[in-house]
Design a protein around this motif. Structure first.
Motif, PDB file in Angstrom:
ATOM      1  N   ASP A   1       0.807  -1.222   0.000  1.00  0.00           N
ATOM      2  CA  ASP A   1       0.000   0.000   0.000  1.00  0.00           C
ATOM      3  C   ASP A   1       0.840   1.271   0.000  1.00  0.00           C
ATOM      4  O   ASP A   1       0.324   2.363   0.263  1.00  0.00           O
ATOM      5  CB  ASP A   1      -0.941   0.006   1.213  1.00  0.00           C
ATOM      6  CG  ASP A   1      -1.975  -1.108   1.151  1.00  0.00           C
ATOM      7  OD1 ASP A   1      -2.407  -1.431   0.026  1.00  0.00           O
ATOM      8  OD2 ASP A   1      -2.333  -1.662   2.208  1.00  0.00           O
TER       9      ASP A   1
ATOM     10  N   TRP B   1       2.492   4.564  -1.111  1.00  0.00           N
ATOM     11  CA  TRP B   1       1.847   5.525  -2.004  1.00  0.00           C
ATOM     12  C   TRP B   1       2.670   6.801  -2.075  1.00  0.00           C
ATOM     13  O   TRP B   1       3.346   7.174  -1.123  1.00  0.00           O
ATOM     14  CB  TRP B   1       0.450   5.854  -1.466  1.00  0.00           C
ATOM     15  CG  TRP B   1      -0.447   6.542  -2.454  1.00  0.00           C
ATOM     16  CD1 TRP B   1      -0.617   7.883  -2.611  1.00  0.00           C
ATOM     17  CD2 TRP B   1      -1.297   5.920  -3.407  1.00  0.00           C
ATOM     18  NE1 TRP B   1      -1.511   8.139  -3.618  1.00  0.00           N
ATOM     19  CE2 TRP B   1      -1.954   6.946  -4.128  1.00  0.00           C
ATOM     20  CE3 TRP B   1      -1.561   4.592  -3.738  1.00  0.00           C
ATOM     21  CZ2 TRP B   1      -2.861   6.697  -5.147  1.00  0.00           C
ATOM     22  CZ3 TRP B   1      -2.474   4.341  -4.760  1.00  0.00           C
ATOM     23  CH2 TRP B   1      -3.117   5.374  -5.449  1.00  0.00           C
TER      24      TRP B   1
ATOM     25  N   GLU C   1       2.122  10.876  -3.476  1.00  0.00           N
ATOM     26  CA  GLU C   1       1.218  11.865  -4.057  1.00  0.00           C
ATOM     27  C   GLU C   1       1.843  12.499  -5.304  1.00  0.00           C
ATOM     28  O   GLU C   1       3.065  12.615  -5.421  1.00  0.00           O
ATOM     29  CB  GLU C   1       0.901  12.960  -3.036  1.00  0.00           C
ATOM     30  CG  GLU C   1       0.149  12.463  -1.804  1.00  0.00           C
ATOM     31  CD  GLU C   1      -1.241  11.958  -2.138  1.00  0.00           C
ATOM     32  OE1 GLU C   1      -1.785  12.362  -3.205  1.00  0.00           O
ATOM     33  OE2 GLU C   1      -1.791  11.167  -1.348  1.00  0.00           O
ATOM     34  N   LYS C   2       0.992  12.936  -6.227  1.00  0.00           N
ATOM     35  CA  LYS C   2       1.461  13.541  -7.467  1.00  0.00           C
ATOM     36  C   LYS C   2       2.315  14.781  -7.198  1.00  0.00           C
ATOM     37  O   LYS C   2       3.360  14.979  -7.832  1.00  0.00           O
ATOM     38  CB  LYS C   2       0.276  13.906  -8.355  1.00  0.00           C
ATOM     39  CG  LYS C   2       0.674  14.467  -9.721  1.00  0.00           C
ATOM     40  CD  LYS C   2      -0.546  14.754 -10.563  1.00  0.00           C
ATOM     41  CE  LYS C   2      -0.146  15.211 -11.965  1.00  0.00           C
ATOM     42  NZ  LYS C   2       0.679  16.434 -11.960  1.00  0.00           N
TER      43      LYS C   2
ATOM     44  N   TRP D   1       5.804  13.745  -6.137  1.00  0.00           N
ATOM     45  CA  TRP D   1       6.606  13.272  -7.259  1.00  0.00           C
ATOM     46  C   TRP D   1       7.030  14.434  -8.157  1.00  0.00           C
ATOM     47  O   TRP D   1       8.185  14.515  -8.575  1.00  0.00           O
ATOM     48  CB  TRP D   1       5.833  12.235  -8.059  1.00  0.00           C
ATOM     49  CG  TRP D   1       6.444  11.919  -9.388  1.00  0.00           C
ATOM     50  CD1 TRP D   1       5.947  12.206 -10.622  1.00  0.00           C
ATOM     51  CD2 TRP D   1       7.708  11.278  -9.628  1.00  0.00           C
ATOM     52  NE1 TRP D   1       6.785  11.767 -11.619  1.00  0.00           N
ATOM     53  CE2 TRP D   1       7.885  11.202 -11.033  1.00  0.00           C
ATOM     54  CE3 TRP D   1       8.701  10.753  -8.791  1.00  0.00           C
ATOM     55  CZ2 TRP D   1       9.009  10.629 -11.614  1.00  0.00           C
ATOM     56  CZ3 TRP D   1       9.826  10.181  -9.379  1.00  0.00           C
ATOM     57  CH2 TRP D   1       9.974  10.122 -10.767  1.00  0.00           C
TER      58      TRP D   1
ATOM     59  N   GLU E   1      -4.795  -7.067  -7.469  1.00  0.00           N
ATOM     60  CA  GLU E   1      -4.348  -5.946  -8.293  1.00  0.00           C
ATOM     61  C   GLU E   1      -3.966  -6.421  -9.694  1.00  0.00           C
ATOM     62  O   GLU E   1      -4.269  -5.748 -10.686  1.00  0.00           O
ATOM     63  CB  GLU E   1      -3.143  -5.267  -7.633  1.00  0.00           C
ATOM     64  CG  GLU E   1      -2.536  -4.120  -8.425  1.00  0.00           C
ATOM     65  CD  GLU E   1      -3.441  -2.917  -8.583  1.00  0.00           C
ATOM     66  OE1 GLU E   1      -3.197  -2.111  -9.498  1.00  0.00           O
ATOM     67  OE2 GLU E   1      -4.397  -2.788  -7.783  1.00  0.00           O
TER      68      GLU E   1
ATOM     69  N   THR F   1       2.073  -1.247  -6.513  1.00  0.00           N
ATOM     70  CA  THR F   1       0.653  -0.907  -6.621  1.00  0.00           C
ATOM     71  C   THR F   1       0.477   0.528  -7.098  1.00  0.00           C
ATOM     72  O   THR F   1      -0.329   0.816  -7.985  1.00  0.00           O
ATOM     73  CB  THR F   1      -0.047  -1.089  -5.268  1.00  0.00           C
ATOM     74  OG1 THR F   1       0.179  -2.423  -4.793  1.00  0.00           O
ATOM     75  CG2 THR F   1      -1.546  -0.841  -5.396  1.00  0.00           C
ATOM     76  N   ASP F   2       1.250   1.445  -6.514  1.00  0.00           N
ATOM     77  CA  ASP F   2       1.201   2.852  -6.912  1.00  0.00           C
ATOM     78  C   ASP F   2       2.339   3.122  -7.895  1.00  0.00           C
ATOM     79  O   ASP F   2       3.514   2.919  -7.576  1.00  0.00           O
ATOM     80  CB  ASP F   2       1.334   3.763  -5.692  1.00  0.00           C
ATOM     81  CG  ASP F   2       1.311   5.230  -6.077  1.00  0.00           C
ATOM     82  OD1 ASP F   2       0.294   5.683  -6.639  1.00  0.00           O
ATOM     83  OD2 ASP F   2       2.326   5.915  -5.848  1.00  0.00           O
ATOM     84  N   ARG F   3       2.009   3.597  -9.080  1.00  0.00           N
ATOM     85  CA  ARG F   3       2.998   3.773 -10.139  1.00  0.00           C
ATOM     86  C   ARG F   3       4.014   4.863  -9.810  1.00  0.00           C
ATOM     87  O   ARG F   3       5.191   4.732 -10.141  1.00  0.00           O
ATOM     88  CB  ARG F   3       2.294   4.073 -11.455  1.00  0.00           C
ATOM     89  CG  ARG F   3       1.547   2.852 -12.012  1.00  0.00           C
ATOM     90  CD  ARG F   3       0.747   3.203 -13.260  1.00  0.00           C
ATOM     91  NE  ARG F   3       0.226   2.004 -13.917  1.00  0.00           N
ATOM     92  CZ  ARG F   3      -0.877   1.377 -13.567  1.00  0.00           C
ATOM     93  NH1 ARG F   3      -1.588   1.826 -12.534  1.00  0.00           N
ATOM     94  NH2 ARG F   3      -1.281   0.300 -14.210  1.00  0.00           N
ATOM     95  N   ARG F   4       3.583   5.950  -9.180  1.00  0.00           N
ATOM     96  CA  ARG F   4       4.538   7.013  -8.851  1.00  0.00           C
ATOM     97  C   ARG F   4       5.532   6.559  -7.801  1.00  0.00           C
ATOM     98  O   ARG F   4       6.733   6.843  -7.891  1.00  0.00           O
ATOM     99  CB  ARG F   4       3.784   8.267  -8.380  1.00  0.00           C
ATOM    100  CG  ARG F   4       3.170   9.085  -9.502  1.00  0.00           C
ATOM    101  CD  ARG F   4       2.619  10.393  -8.990  1.00  0.00           C
ATOM    102  NE  ARG F   4       1.471  10.210  -8.120  1.00  0.00           N
ATOM    103  CZ  ARG F   4       0.209  10.141  -8.536  1.00  0.00           C
ATOM    104  NH1 ARG F   4      -0.067  10.262  -9.828  1.00  0.00           N
ATOM    105  NH2 ARG F   4      -0.787   9.984  -7.693  1.00  0.00           N
ATOM    106  N   TYR F   5       5.056   5.837  -6.794  1.00  0.00           N
ATOM    107  CA  TYR F   5       5.963   5.331  -5.759  1.00  0.00           C
ATOM    108  C   TYR F   5       6.987   4.390  -6.372  1.00  0.00           C
ATOM    109  O   TYR F   5       8.189   4.466  -6.072  1.00  0.00           O
ATOM    110  CB  TYR F   5       5.173   4.606  -4.668  1.00  0.00           C
ATOM    111  CG  TYR F   5       6.060   3.919  -3.662  1.00  0.00           C
ATOM    112  CD1 TYR F   5       6.607   4.614  -2.591  1.00  0.00           C
ATOM    113  CD2 TYR F   5       6.392   2.572  -3.811  1.00  0.00           C
ATOM    114  CE1 TYR F   5       7.452   4.001  -1.686  1.00  0.00           C
ATOM    115  CE2 TYR F   5       7.240   1.936  -2.912  1.00  0.00           C
ATOM    116  CZ  TYR F   5       7.762   2.654  -1.852  1.00  0.00           C
ATOM    117  OH  TYR F   5       8.609   2.038  -0.950  1.00  0.00           O
TER     118      TYR F   5
END
Length: 270
Positions: free
Chosen positions: A8, A10, A12-13, A16, A157, A213-217
């Protein structure tokens, strides 16, 4: 190992966006410095289907000088490739000193996906693990920087991403029957991946397991890991610090015969 990873994670945009520009610039500078110092780099992208391996690889190379890297997408070996030692096709793809080679899947396919799909025997599987460890010791002893990523997502996922890809005509082709089979037998492949990581995680070739799971992370993790590895290698090279030679393990399968003395050789035989 994989079961204990927090999926999980994460980013935030805004977070990043605040750091991405500097990371991209630093990566390009480090590539040029490594090239001048003749430091070769191998980056391996492994993980679940639809975990984002290709996307992270693409984001990385966008910020590299195309004259200094190559990308290799690894699939099942061809009939001709099966005639040779199974690692041959990877030896041939190693970069020259100063360049970077990126592998979308790699030699690890032969002990993860192939392990289940081809029902490898335990003896053959152990032999391949030994060969991988030897191979990675050889290249890191020779000064290569080896960075290994495993992108991890949950069964739920993965299924969600497969369905999203199938809903679009342009991406439907990317999901195969084998992909759905891997998702259906997720736990079996999880066991295979876990063993693969534990058997080949070494000080000279450590794994970086990425919660994808989170692409930016995941993208941030890839950039910071590659940057840190290149910075260490460049600093060591500039300070004259080399990696100690560890030697090569000789397989237990190899049996050598004693060499006869020249005075005992029968010269009457042609």
């Amino acid at each position: 190992m994989l079961e204990n990873l927090d999926l999980d994670m994460w980013m935030e945009k805004a977070e990043w966006d605040a750091v991405s520009g500097e990371l991209k610039k630093k990566l390009g500078v480090l590539q040029q410095r490594a090239r001048v110092l003749k430091i070769p780099t191998v980056i391996v992208f492994e993980g679940w289907g639809a975990s984002g391996k290709g996307d992270k690889l693409s984001r990385l190379i966008t910020n590299l000088d195309p004259r200094g890297f190559s990308v290799h997408s690894i699939i099942a070996p061809s009939t001709d490739e099966r005639r040779y030692p199974w690692m041959k096709r990877f030896w041939e793809k190693l970069p020259i000193y100063g360049d970077i080679a990126l592998f979308d899947r790699s030699w690890y396919r032969e002990v993860s996906v192939a392990r289940e799909d081809e029902a490898l025997s335990r003896r053959e599987l152990n032999h391949r693990y030994d060969e991988i460890v030897d191979f990675e010791h050889q290249i890191t002893d020779d000064g290569y920087v080896l960075i290994k990523f495993f992108f991890h997502i949950s069964k739920k996922e993965q299924k969600k991403r497969f369905k999203a890809l199938e809903e679009k005509k342009a991406t439907r082709w990317r999901v195969t029957k084998a992909d759905w089979n891997h998702n259906e037998h997720y736990d079996d492949y999880l066991t295979a991946f876990d063993e693969m990581i534990s058997r080949t995680d070494r000080h000279n070739a450590p794994w970086t397991v990425v919660a994808a799971t989170d692409r930016r992370y995941a993208t941030h993790k890839v950039f910071t890991t590659v940057i840190a590895a290149l910075e260490r290698a460049i600093e060591d090279r500039q300070n004259g610090i080399g990696r100690p030679f560890t030697g090569i393990r000789v397989s237990d399968d190899i049996r050598t015969e004693p060499c006869a003395r020249l005075c005992d050789v029968d010269l009457s035989k042609s």
